[in-house]
Design an enzyme around this catalytic site. Structure first.
Site, PDB file in Angstrom:
ATOM      1  CD  GLU A  41      39.717  25.617  -0.999  1.00 23.01           C
ATOM      2  OE1 GLU A  41      39.600  25.796  -2.222  1.00 23.01           O
ATOM      3  OE2 GLU A  41      39.130  26.287  -0.134  1.00 23.01           O
ATOM      4  NE  ARG A 267      37.633  21.594 -14.280  1.00 24.11           N
ATOM      5  CZ  ARG A 267      38.062  21.947 -13.061  1.00 24.11           C
ATOM      6  NH1 ARG A 267      39.051  22.772 -12.914  1.00 24.11           N
ATOM      7  NH2 ARG A 267      37.471  21.454 -11.994  1.00 24.11           N
ATOM      8  CE  LYS A 277      37.635  20.576  -4.278  1.00 27.87           C
ATOM      9  NZ  LYS A 277      38.869  20.736  -3.482  1.00 27.87           N
TER      10      LYS A 277
HETATM   11  P1  ATP Z   1      36.653  21.700  -7.947  1.00 27.44           P
HETATM   12  O1  ATP Z   1      36.405  22.442  -9.220  1.00 27.44           O
HETATM   13  O2  ATP Z   1      36.135  20.302  -7.978  1.00 27.44           O
HETATM   14  O3  ATP Z   1      36.242  22.437  -6.730  1.00 27.44           O
HETATM   15  P2  ATP Z   1      39.300  22.542  -7.427  1.00 27.44           P
HETATM   16  O4  ATP Z   1      40.233  22.886  -8.504  1.00 27.44           O
HETATM   17  O5  ATP Z   1      38.709  23.682  -6.740  1.00 27.44           O
HETATM   18  O6  ATP Z   1      38.217  21.523  -7.939  1.00 27.44           O
HETATM   19  P3  ATP Z   1      41.402  21.726  -5.722  1.00 27.44           P
HETATM   20  O7  ATP Z   1      41.327  20.996  -4.435  1.00 27.44           O
HETATM   21  O8  ATP Z   1      41.890  23.115  -5.708  1.00 27.44           O
HETATM   22  O9  ATP Z   1      39.961  21.631  -6.343  1.00 27.44           O
HETATM   23  O10 ATP Z   1      42.203  20.884  -6.785  1.00 27.44           O
HETATM   24  C1  ATP Z   1      43.475  20.343  -6.543  1.00 27.44           C
HETATM   25  C2  ATP Z   1      44.164  20.105  -7.848  1.00 27.44           C
HETATM   26  O11 ATP Z   1      43.401  19.242  -8.668  1.00 27.44           O
HETATM   27  C3  ATP Z   1      44.354  21.389  -8.622  1.00 27.44           C
HETATM   28  O12 ATP Z   1      45.689  21.433  -9.101  1.00 27.44           O
HETATM   29  C4  ATP Z   1      43.370  21.298  -9.738  1.00 27.44           C
HETATM   30  O13 ATP Z   1      43.851  21.961 -10.870  1.00 27.44           O
HETATM   31  C5  ATP Z   1      43.248  19.796  -9.951  1.00 27.44           C
HETATM   32  N1  ATP Z   1      41.924  19.468 -10.484  1.00 27.44           N
HETATM   33  C6  ATP Z   1      40.725  19.814  -9.972  1.00 27.44           C
HETATM   34  N2  ATP Z   1      39.725  19.380 -10.760  1.00 27.44           N
HETATM   35  C7  ATP Z   1      40.305  18.744 -11.802  1.00 27.44           C
HETATM   36  C8  ATP Z   1      39.810  18.073 -12.983  1.00 27.44           C
HETATM   37  N3  ATP Z   1      38.497  17.984 -13.244  1.00 27.44           N
HETATM   38  N4  ATP Z   1      40.710  17.547 -13.839  1.00 27.44           N
HETATM   39  C9  ATP Z   1      42.021  17.623 -13.586  1.00 27.44           C
HETATM   40  N5  ATP Z   1      42.549  18.228 -12.509  1.00 27.44           N
HETATM   41  C10 ATP Z   1      41.714  18.787 -11.627  1.00 27.44           C
HETATM   42 MG    MG Z   2      40.837  25.066  -6.373  1.00 22.28          MG
END
Ligand code: ATP
Ligand code: MG
Length: 563
Positions: A41, A267, A277
């Site tokens: 995102e 994760r 984020k």
């Molecule tokens: P955040 O929790 O940092 O806001 P998010 O999941 O909201 O992360 P996205 O931009 O939606 O951020 O993430 C893109 C991809 O990265 C998704 O498929 C998510 O599952 C993966 N991802 C995010 N954080 C992690 C992590 N700590 N370890 C592994 N994969 C991750």
């Molecule tokens: Mg997300």
């Protein structure tokens, strides 16, 4: 904790359960080649957790001859910005991955997604709800109690179609109405209790501008985007496991061109680090760090500015593997992977952080000798470089003690040490200022020890780094430590109270060998005995700035040895 073995550079990918699934699907002929996607995102910069996902998704596609899409999940215009889209592309590329022509945006599918929402309404599988977000939350039930039906759940199809069209046309303010799937308010899975599919958001979108004022939710956009793109293995983190029944329900009830499947993995969590984020954004907006790419940030751009090579991050991802159980990885393991790469690749240089003047009294005034110094003892192809030696030198202040402590073997009055790649020198006299501070050491050198070895075989107990004072270039050096002072930041409630006040220490007046003045940006070098360093983007000719990437000390190696 068990220590992982780092992969040799040419090792085949270590297996994991997702790789096994892909391999089995290929072997059984269920797919011709895997199609994966990395779906960020664009509401912030990528972090090391995302790197794990990127390495997994792009790695599988690469290994099995498929492809991986970069797809922006840009369904929430309020939080999304072009800056983030650009940074994400740059970071994925820098990590070493290429999506080719497969760059997509959920917003590319807004028209199709809208049509599919209408399709659900027509079949009595979605309805427009006038409840507020708060009321919807209040009637959703709990893990133990079922939810209650909205009074609008029984709206006739024609009325739903009319209202949904008027939502799109902009007739209603934000939050006035939503579109919900009509599934089961009594489902044990809360995600199936009539989840919201569309909300009204009057906000310009970075790509579609003012074309839309209704936007699909993550749940409605994600699986359908996978279906449109022919994604075979939709890989996400464990928190989406409870969303999978909804993912499957939507794919089953819509005329999608392809049926994707979702798989979940744990994760990445790291000690001394926050990977959210939302929190990283706060650190930036509240000025706790220099920006998203601050060298203390766990962002890809921060790690890059810090001097971590992409290869080190990829190696870390391979080391930690992929599992279905949540765990916390020692940040030392990331540093271990990075040191492994830098030890092989980083050119060695001389730099003195806290200079103390040494005058070689038996060296002729004005005489300069050029020594050929090996660039990297780990890499014979790295060659040598010329380094000037002269009468006035800088050494590290902490390499001298006037009254040496019991196990201090470095320079002291009357004692001989080796200056790396140069000569043996002996301290003859200590010069102090009025305040009693040591300002200069007067030493003699032994001509017979040129290059660092004595013909009579005598071996000083210490070898020091040095630079020639007349040739040295001054620099600011920024020394970094963990951004948070405890391994589990925020465990006591106040995350920001756990910020490490000493996470950045700025050293001015360091003295570096002249070759360092032209270190290209993006290159990480080793200052002998001190650690790995890289030029900061703030660096200018005549006003050099270096970041310390890591010290040489490897605490993780010690942990491994103990295990
Ligand atoms: P955040 O929790 O940092 O806001 P998010 O999941 O909201 O992360 P996205 O931009 O939606 O951020 O993430 C893109 C991809 O990265 C998704 O498929 C998510 O599952 C993966 N991802 C995010 N954080 C992690 C992590 N700590 N370890 C592994 N994969 C991750
Ligand atoms: Mg997300």
């Amino acid at each position: 904790m068990t220590a992982p073995t780092p992969l040799p550079a040419d090792a085949p990918e270590r297996s994991n359960f997702i790789r096994d699934i892909v391999a089995a699907d290929l072997a059984a002929g269920r797919i011709a080649a895997p199609v994966t996607r990395f779906p960020p995102e664009p509401n912030g910069y990528l972090h090391i957790g995302h790197a794990k996902s990127i390495c997994l998704n792009f790695g599988l596609a690469q290994e099995f001859g498929g492809h991986c899409n970069l797809r922006f999940d840009d369904t929430n215009p309020v939080k999304e910005e072009q800056e983030y889209l650009d940074a994400i592309e740059a970071d994925v590329r820098w990590l070493g991955f290429d999506w080719g022509d497969n760059l997509f945006h959920a917003s590319d599918y807004f028209e199709q997604l809208y049509a599919w929402a209408v399709h659900l309404i027509q079949r009595g599988l979605a309805y427009v709800d006038d409840l507020s977000a708060e009321e919807i939350r209040g009637t959703r039930g709990t893990l133990t109690a079922p939810g209650t039906d909205s009074p609008y759940r029984g709206r006739p199809v024609a009325e739903n179609l009319d209202l949904f069209a008027r939502m799109r046309a902009g007739e209603f303010p934000n939050g006035a109405r939503v579109l919900r799937a009509k599934i089961d308010m009594g489902s044990p899975n809360i995600n199936l209790r009539d989840p919201v599919l569309y909300r009204i958001v009057h906000a310009a979108h970075p790509r579609t501008g003012d074309a839309w004022c209704v936007y699909p939710t993550y749940d409605f956009a994600h699986g359908q985007s996978d279906a449109i793109e022919g994604v075979t293995h939709s890989i996400c983190t464990l928190e989406f496991e409870v969303h999978r029944p909804l993912y499957d329900w939507l794919v089953e009830h819509l005329p999608v061109p392809h049926v994707p499947h979702q798989y979940e993995f744990a994760r990445l969590n790291l000690t001394y680090t926050v990977l959210s984020k939302r929190v990283l954004l706060r650190l930036v907006t509240e000025g706790r760090v220099r920006g998203w790419d601050d060298p203390r940030m766990p962002t890809i751009s921060g790690l890059r500015r810090r001097g971590f090579p992409a290869e080190g991050i990829r190696e870390f991802a391979a080391m930690i593997g992929v599992a279905r159980t949540d765990s916390v990885i020692e940040v030392g393991q990331l540093e271990y992977a990075v040191r492994g790469v830098l030890n092989r690749t980083a050119p060695r240089r001389f730099g003195v952080l806290d200079p103390l003047k040494v005058v070689i009294t038996n060296w002729p005034e004005g005489q300069v000798e050029t020594l050929e110094v090996v660039n990297n003892p780990e890499d014979a192809t790295a060659g040598t470089r010329p380094v000037e030696f002269s009468r006035d030198l800088w050494i590290e202040r902490e390499d001298f003690q006037e009254e040496p402590a019991p196990k201090f073997f470095r320079l002291a009055p009357g004692r001989e040490v080796r200056l790396r790649n140069a000569y043996f020198v002996t301290c003859q006299e200590v010069v102090k200022d009025d305040a009693g501070q040591v300002v200069e050491l007067r030493c003699t050198y032994d001509l017979a020890t040129r290059g660092g070895d004595a013909p009579d075989g005598r071996r000083p107990k210490a070898t020091l780094h040095w630079v020639s004072a007349a040739h040295a270039v001054p620099a600011e050096v920024r020394l970094y430590d963990h951004l948070f002072s405890r391994p589990d930041p925020g465990a006591d409630g106040d995350l920001f109270a756990d910020l490490n006040p000493d996470s950045e220490r700025i050293v001015r007046g360091a003295m570096l060998e002249p070759a360092l003045a032209t270190t290209p940006s993006g290159q990480t070098v080793q200052f002998e005995r001190l650690g790995y360093f890289t030029p900061d983007p703030d660096s200018r000719p005549g006003a050099l700035v270096f970041n310390r990437t890591l010290t040489l000390k490897d605490t993780w190696a010690k942990v491994r040895a103990r295990a």
